[in-house]
Design a protein around this motif. Structure first.
Motif, PDB file in Angstrom:
ATOM      1  N   VAL A  64       0.872  -1.177   0.000  1.00 50.18           N
ATOM      2  CA  VAL A  64       0.000   0.000   0.000  1.00 50.18           C
ATOM      3  C   VAL A  64       0.909   1.226   0.000  1.00 50.18           C
ATOM      4  CG1 VAL A  64      -1.719   1.282   1.326  1.00 50.18           C
ATOM      5  CG2 VAL A  64      -1.819  -1.219   1.225  1.00 50.18           C
ATOM      6  N   PRO A  65       0.608   2.276  -0.790  1.00 46.43           N
ATOM      7  CA  PRO A  65       1.454   3.474  -0.777  1.00 46.43           C
ATOM      8  C   PRO A  65       1.607   4.034   0.638  1.00 46.43           C
ATOM      9  CG  PRO A  65      -0.103   3.559  -2.584  1.00 46.43           C
ATOM     10  CD  PRO A  65      -0.493   2.372  -1.753  1.00 46.43           C
ATOM     11  N   PRO A  66       2.804   4.532   0.980  1.00 45.24           N
ATOM     12  CA  PRO A  66       3.031   5.028   2.352  1.00 45.24           C
ATOM     13  C   PRO A  66       2.033   6.084   2.810  1.00 45.24           C
ATOM     14  CG  PRO A  66       5.097   4.862   1.147  1.00 45.24           C
ATOM     15  CD  PRO A  66       4.000   4.610   0.141  1.00 45.24           C
ATOM     16  N   SER A  67       1.634   6.989   1.928  1.00 46.22           N
ATOM     17  CA  SER A  67       0.696   8.043   2.344  1.00 46.22           C
ATOM     18  C   SER A  67      -0.647   7.452   2.738  1.00 46.22           C
ATOM     19  CB  SER A  67       0.516   9.056   1.211  1.00 46.22           C
ATOM     20  OG  SER A  67       0.059   8.408   0.031  1.00 46.22           O
ATOM     21  N   ALA A  68      -1.112   6.498   1.940  1.00 46.00           N
ATOM     22  CA  ALA A  68      -2.387   5.850   2.258  1.00 46.00           C
ATOM     23  C   ALA A  68      -2.250   5.005   3.519  1.00 46.00           C
ATOM     24  CB  ALA A  68      -2.844   4.997   1.090  1.00 46.00           C
ATOM     25  N   ALA A  69      -1.102   4.348   3.670  1.00 43.18           N
ATOM     26  CA  ALA A  69      -0.873   3.542   4.874  1.00 43.18           C
ATOM     27  C   ALA A  69      -0.864   4.401   6.124  1.00 43.18           C
ATOM     28  CB  ALA A  69       0.448   2.785   4.732  1.00 43.18           C
ATOM     29  N   LEU A  70      -0.223   5.566   6.019  1.00 43.58           N
ATOM     30  CA  LEU A  70      -0.144   6.456   7.183  1.00 43.58           C
ATOM     31  C   LEU A  70      -1.525   6.944   7.589  1.00 43.58           C
ATOM     32  CD1 LEU A  70       1.587   8.017   9.214  1.00 43.58           C
ATOM     33  CD2 LEU A  70       1.769   9.851   7.516  1.00 43.58           C
ATOM     34  N   ALA A  71      -2.336   7.334   6.603  1.00 44.59           N
ATOM     35  CA  ALA A  71      -3.693   7.798   6.908  1.00 44.59           C
ATOM     36  C   ALA A  71      -4.502   6.699   7.573  1.00 44.59           C
ATOM     37  CB  ALA A  71      -4.377   8.267   5.625  1.00 44.59           C
ATOM     38  N   HIS A  72      -4.328   5.480   7.081  1.00 43.64           N
ATOM     39  CA  HIS A  72      -5.056   4.349   7.661  1.00 43.64           C
ATOM     40  C   HIS A  72      -4.614   4.085   9.105  1.00 43.64           C
ATOM     41  CE1 HIS A  72      -6.900   0.410   8.047  1.00 43.64           C
ATOM     42  NE2 HIS A  72      -5.700  -0.100   8.365  1.00 43.64           N
ATOM     43  N   LEU A  73      -3.298   4.131   9.333  1.00 42.33           N
ATOM     44  CA  LEU A  73      -2.777   3.834  10.672  1.00 42.33           C
ATOM     45  C   LEU A  73      -3.118   4.925  11.671  1.00 42.33           C
ATOM     46  CD1 LEU A  73       0.745   2.409   9.773  1.00 42.33           C
ATOM     47  CD2 LEU A  73      -1.262   1.143  10.536  1.00 42.33           C
ATOM     48  N   LEU A  74      -3.238   6.164  11.190  1.00 38.26           N
ATOM     49  CA  LEU A  74      -3.505   7.277  12.100  1.00 38.26           C
ATOM     50  C   LEU A  74      -4.981   7.385  12.495  1.00 38.26           C
ATOM     51  CD1 LEU A  74      -1.262  10.187  10.747  1.00 38.26           C
ATOM     52  CD2 LEU A  74      -0.929   8.791  12.799  1.00 38.26           C
ATOM     53  N   GLN A  75      -5.853   6.727  11.766  1.00 39.98           N
ATOM     54  CA  GLN A  75      -7.293   6.857  12.060  1.00 39.98           C
ATOM     55  C   GLN A  75      -7.625   6.495  13.509  1.00 39.98           C
ATOM     56  OE1 GLN A  75      -9.575   4.706   9.190  1.00 39.98           O
ATOM     57  NE2 GLN A  75      -9.233   6.208   7.541  1.00 39.98           N
ATOM     58  N   PRO A  76      -7.201   5.348  14.031  1.00 39.76           N
ATOM     59  CA  PRO A  76      -7.543   5.038  15.426  1.00 39.76           C
ATOM     60  C   PRO A  76      -6.878   5.989  16.427  1.00 39.76           C
ATOM     61  CG  PRO A  76      -6.035   3.393  14.521  1.00 39.76           C
ATOM     62  CD  PRO A  76      -6.490   4.228  13.372  1.00 39.76           C
ATOM     63  N   VAL A  77      -5.675   6.466  16.095  1.00 40.24           N
ATOM     64  CA  VAL A  77      -5.005   7.412  16.984  1.00 40.24           C
ATOM     65  C   VAL A  77      -5.775   8.730  17.042  1.00 40.24           C
ATOM     66  CG1 VAL A  77      -2.873   8.690  17.416  1.00 40.24           C
ATOM     67  CG2 VAL A  77      -2.767   6.363  16.501  1.00 40.24           C
ATOM     68  N   ILE A  78      -6.176   9.226  15.862  1.00 38.77           N
ATOM     69  CA  ILE A  78      -6.929  10.482  15.813  1.00 38.77           C
ATOM     70  C   ILE A  78      -8.264  10.327  16.531  1.00 38.77           C
ATOM     71  CG2 ILE A  78      -8.104  12.081  14.264  1.00 38.77           C
ATOM     72  CD1 ILE A  78      -5.884  11.524  12.216  1.00 38.77           C
ATOM     73  N   ARG A  79      -8.900   9.174  16.337  1.00 39.02           N
ATOM     74  CA  ARG A  79     -10.170   8.921  17.005  1.00 39.02           C
ATOM     75  C   ARG A  79      -9.993   8.935  18.527  1.00 39.02           C
ATOM     76  NH1 ARG A  79     -11.448   5.064  14.156  1.00 39.02           N
ATOM     77  NH2 ARG A  79     -10.635   3.330  15.394  1.00 39.02           N
ATOM     78  N   GLU A  80      -8.911   8.332  19.022  1.00 36.70           N
ATOM     79  CA  GLU A  80      -8.650   8.311  20.463  1.00 36.70           C
ATOM     80  C   GLU A  80      -8.384   9.724  20.988  1.00 36.70           C
ATOM     81  OE1 GLU A  80      -5.526   6.319  23.687  1.00 36.70           O
ATOM     82  OE2 GLU A  80      -5.501   5.703  21.574  1.00 36.70           O
ATOM     83  N   ILE A  81      -7.650  10.528  20.226  1.00 33.98           N
ATOM     84  CA  ILE A  81      -7.381  11.913  20.648  1.00 33.98           C
ATOM     85  C   ILE A  81      -8.683  12.692  20.772  1.00 33.98           C
ATOM     86  CG2 ILE A  81      -6.353  14.102  19.905  1.00 33.98           C
ATOM     87  CD1 ILE A  81      -4.063  12.478  18.707  1.00 33.98           C
ATOM     88  N   HIS A  82      -9.555  12.531  19.783  1.00 39.74           N
ATOM     89  CA  HIS A  82     -10.848  13.227  19.832  1.00 39.74           C
ATOM     90  C   HIS A  82     -11.662  12.781  21.056  1.00 39.74           C
ATOM     91  CE1 HIS A  82     -10.636  15.617  16.257  1.00 39.74           C
ATOM     92  NE2 HIS A  82     -10.417  14.578  15.464  1.00 39.74           N
ATOM     93  N   GLU A  83     -11.612  11.500  21.354  1.00 41.03           N
ATOM     94  CA  GLU A  83     -12.339  11.000  22.521  1.00 41.03           C
ATOM     95  C   GLU A  83     -11.787  11.601  23.807  1.00 41.03           C
ATOM     96  OE1 GLU A  83     -11.968   6.811  22.223  1.00 41.03           O
ATOM     97  OE2 GLU A  83     -13.491   6.596  20.646  1.00 41.03           O
TER      98      GLU A  83
END
Length: 326
Positions: A64-83
């Motif tokens: 998977v391209p690194p940019s797409a991989a990074l966005a995918h991996l950051l989703q749960p982190v961003i969700r936790e920060i918002h929580e």
């Protein structure tokens, strides 16, 4: 053996890539696709969705391209920060209205200070903040020179800020050279000193807004009091003791002219007649038991007493006790 253990070792809960995964992922990005068997040293690449099967050949995988991989991996982190942010805001909204209630609680205006370093530091800060008046009540007959050196520096700092000082000591401090040196170094216009026969425990009051008192016999635990009613009460106690104390510039009450007795011995005489033992008399007057007994010996010599019992009777007959109570 091997394969199950390798999988557990390469499970990344913190979503970091191991060295093997970085190497294999780099190879996949360079080649465009690699054999599926190449993933065996780094199963985390599949777990983190950094690779996917080649739609044209199941034996191959594509990165998977690194940019797409990074966005995918950051989703749960961003969700936790918002929580976390939402939880913080919710707690703030719930507790903010209680601030006014808490500030009215008298218990929150009393802080327990444990340890001499913390007590000294807190008193030092309060003294540095004093701008009007410093009131102190200090039992005992003297203080160590190093303590008085620190006290002098703090007192001069308070004077420099415009504060005036009032000290109440016990009578024996009149004869302490270290106390005298301390008082001589403070501008006379900024300090008043009185002495008293007996006093309560140590008490410091700064600008009538904060007070400090010991919380145990060793004085290594203290209370910092900021409740207005309590500080006002302690200030009133201080003023009563101040009114009853003798200015340092005035002589202490003298014994009858025909008897050679000092003011301290007058105080000892009264306490002895009340029935107190030597240790209690010494503690009340802020002197050592040895010094107290030396004064008692001089009293006996002055009155030609041959025993403690006879001394008590002679103290009353001579009028010394009556003089001491005035």
């Amino acid at each position: 053996m091997g394969r199950d253990e390798d999988t557990s070792v390469h499970t990344h809960e913190d979503r970091a890539l191991c060295d093997a995964a970085v190497r294999i992922y780099t190879e996949a990005l360079s080649a465009g696709r690699i054999p599926r068997t190449a993933l065996e040293p780094a199963p985390c690449l599949t777990e983190l969705a950094l690779v996917h099967p080649d739609p044209q050949d199941d034996a191959l995988i594509r990165p998977v391209p690194p940019s797409a991989a990074l966005a995918h991996l950051l989703q749960p982190v961003i969700r936790e920060i918002h929580e976390r942010i939402s939880l913080t805001a919710s707690l703030a909204d719930s507790l903010a209205p209680l601030a006014s209630v808490a500030s009215a609680d008298p218990n929150l205006a009393i802080t327990v200070l444990e340890g001499i370093p913390l007590i000294d530091a807190t008193i030092h800060d309060a003294l540095n903040g004093a701008r009007n008046e410093v009131l102190t009540l200090q039992p005992g007959s003297s203080r160590p020179a190093d303590q008085l050196k620190k006290a002098l520096a703090r007192a001069l700092s308070a004077v420099g800020h415009g504060a005036t000082l009032r000290h109440i000591y016990q009578h024996p401090t009149r004869y302490s050279p270290t106390i005298k040196a301390y008082l001589d170094d403070i501008p006379a216009a900024h300090i008043q000193v009185r002495t008293t026969e007996q006093t309560v425990e140590r008490l410091f009051i700064f600008d009538r807004t904060v007070a400090f008192i010991p919380a145990n016999v060793k004085r290594d635990v203290a209370l910092e009091i900021r409740h207005p009613a309590l500080v006002r009460y302690l200030t009133q106690v201080y003023e009563v003791l101040w009114a009853q104390a003798t200015p340092l510039t005035e002589p202490l009450p003298a014994a009858p002219a025909d008897i050679s007795v000092t003011a301290v011995q007058l105080s000892i005489a009264r306490l002895l007649v009340e029935g107190h033992v030597d240790q209690v008399v010494a503690r009340k007057l802020g002197i050592s038991v040895r010094t107290c007994r030396a004064h008692i010996s001089k009293l006996m010599q002055s009155l030609d007493a041959t025993s403690r019992t006879q001394l008590g009777a002679l103290l009353i007959q001579s009028g010394i006790v009556e003089r001491a109570e005035r």
